[in-house]
Design an enzyme around this catalytic site. Sequence first.
Site, mmCIF file in Angstrom:
data_model
loop_
_atom_site.group_PDB
_atom_site.id
_atom_site.type_symbol
_atom_site.label_atom_id
_atom_site.label_comp_id
_atom_site.label_asym_id
_atom_site.label_seq_id
_atom_site.Cartn_x
_atom_site.Cartn_y
_atom_site.Cartn_z
ATOM 1 N N ASP A 34 -6.509 4.344 -5.012
ATOM 2 C CA ASP A 34 -7.200 4.153 -3.735
ATOM 3 C C ASP A 34 -7.928 5.470 -3.449
ATOM 4 O OD1 ASP A 34 -7.538 2.239 -1.435
ATOM 5 O OD2 ASP A 34 -6.766 3.931 -0.331
ATOM 6 N N LYS A 84 0.854 -1.183 0.000
ATOM 7 C CA LYS A 84 0.000 0.000 0.000
ATOM 8 C C LYS A 84 0.887 1.230 0.000
ATOM 9 C CE LYS A 84 -4.461 0.887 0.193
ATOM 10 N NZ LYS A 84 -5.557 0.058 -0.330
#
Length: 440
Positions: free
Chosen positions: A169, A129
């Site tokens: 995201d 991430k």
Amino acid sequence: MFNNNTYKYSNFICFDAELTNSNFTQKSTPWEMALQQLKKAADLLNLEEDIREILSHPQREVQVSLPVRMDNGKIKVFIGYRVQHNNARGPYKGGIRYHPNVSLDEVRALAMWMTWKTAVLDLPLGGAKGGIVCDPKTLSQGEIERLTRRYAYAISGIIGPYEDVPAPDVYTGPQHMAWIMDTYSILKGHLEPGVITGKPVEVGGSLGRNDSTSRGVAIVVAEAARKLNINIKGATVAIQGFGNVGSNAAIIMAKEYGMKVVAVSDSKGGIYNKNGLNVDKVLAEKEKSGTVTTYKDAEKITNDELLTLDVDVLVPAALEQVITKDNAEKIKAKIIGEGANGPTTPEADEILYQKGTMVIPDILANSGGVTVSYFEWVQNLERLQWPLEQVNKMLEQKMVKAFNDVYEASKKYKTDMRTAALTVAVSRVSQAIKLRGIWP
Ligand code: NAD
């Protein structure tokens, strides 16, 4: 192209939410929760200490300082992160988030969570991430582009089509992905579309990615219905949230699965018609007036009422923590397909499990997006573009298999689908680590 002024902050909901699917308290930090989640699955699997130790540590964490020339001529330095949790099963995969609250703790947790998500779907990918601490609402498009390119440059040494493949995201989208691909490609001296997914179709994005999350929800709901002997054709469904996930789920469920969508809602409230809503007309109304609540051929209901309607299927596709200990007992749906991240609290989970409600957890139910991201990466590596029918067919195969793997695990470990999904994921990653061994 996105317009900076139209950024939708409702997407914030997926923040901590991605981790609220753990059966643990909200007081812990995201990383603490992620570790507790891991422990729960590891205990059920009787996992060796060595493997637990490895999985409890991200393989790499990078923090970068990003000097950006602002529109007023001054330099501002932003902080960015990329955390690579595990690549035992394939290149790291995970989104890049722009938000003022991004922290290393959160990014670390989300990276571990991506490892589980790709493993549940049995994708040959790992988990990572990224994030930049910034408030995109206060930045111009030019500033966002310079920030994005600087970040791409700063992490260019650790990403790549065979190393780490980022994606969008919260508050990042196709345009950001195009800039990152362009920056990386310039640095390498050749076009490298496989370095990132979620790109515009014109520069290597996959067909079918737009509604892939919703399609995935519909697919696993249909599987669940089969297990529970509910006829999917004509089954009633209530959908909370009418954004990307909710509205596409309504269309796919009604038109492709013959389900009766009896209720939908948005932030202004909900609408209900026991004979079924005309989803095309509801969508047209939402586009015209900005809300579903002005739709004529239905009675108005609240978002809370929608959750406890007498329906076969409930799809929360908006906020986190809407199904709680206060309303779980009243929920009549037999299947809950979690389109949103973290819509069910741990206490509610327990109540629903005892009641026999099948909750298809977010980590499985809303993973259609990452699955089509995987397809995009494969197409990029092969320099091909698959027809939409192929993308959708393969998505269905992947989602059906994942659902059944998790369902079998829930029977084997006599546990709920959420815990079962984690055991499937942790078990797969552990096996890969053991088979590959530790070297040097
Ligand atoms: P979106 O912003 O397009 O839509 C959100 C919807 O929720 C809107 O209709 C909004 O009106 C509604 N909403 C906001 N506040 C509400 C409230 N108080 N009550 C009821 N509805 C409310 O977002 P999205 O992309 O559809 O994402 C929805 C959820 O799905 C989020 O939890 C997100 O993290 C999750 N998710 C999305 C994707 C994806 O591909 N978009 C993938 C995985 C998970």
